[in-house]
Motif scaffolding. Structure first.
Motif, PDB file in Angstrom:
ATOM      1  N   PRO A 169      10.539   6.790  45.716  1.00  0.00           N
ATOM      2  CA  PRO A 169      11.690   7.685  45.594  1.00  0.00           C
ATOM      3  C   PRO A 169      11.419   8.818  44.616  1.00  0.00           C
ATOM      4  N   GLU A 184      15.214  11.238  47.548  1.00  0.00           N
ATOM      5  CA  GLU A 184      14.523  11.200  48.839  1.00  0.00           C
ATOM      6  C   GLU A 184      13.170  10.537  48.659  1.00  0.00           C
ATOM      7  N   GLU A 185      12.597  10.102  49.775  1.00  0.00           N
ATOM      8  CA  GLU A 185      11.251   9.538  49.761  1.00  0.00           C
ATOM      9  C   GLU A 185      10.230  10.653  49.512  1.00  0.00           C
ATOM     10  N   THR A 230       9.383   6.996  54.833  1.00  0.00           N
ATOM     11  CA  THR A 230      10.728   6.568  55.192  1.00  0.00           C
ATOM     12  C   THR A 230      10.952   5.147  54.717  1.00  0.00           C
TER      13      THR A 230
END
Length: 60
Positions: free
Chosen positions: A13, A26-27, A32
């Protein structure tokens, strides 16, 4: 700000946006995944920047 993922698989993350209203995570690099995160936010409240830091509450 510190973000800690809780996942069995690899999780990368990153915080891409932060404000006094929200945190967006977000990654990293298009990875994902779906997992929970814990977070810690440290800051100074507006108007309190010049106040002394209390390190030992019993000393007050």
């Amino acid at each position: 700000m510190q973000v800690t993922p809780h996942a069995r698989e690899r999780a990368l993350p990153q915080v891409i946006e932060r404000s006094t209203h929200r945190i967006v995570v977000e990654e990293f690099e298009g990875e994902t995944g779906s997992y929970e995160v814990s977070y810690t936010v440290k800051g100074t409240r507006e108007g309190f920047a010049g106040e002394e830091v209390v390190r030992d509450p019993a000393a007050r």
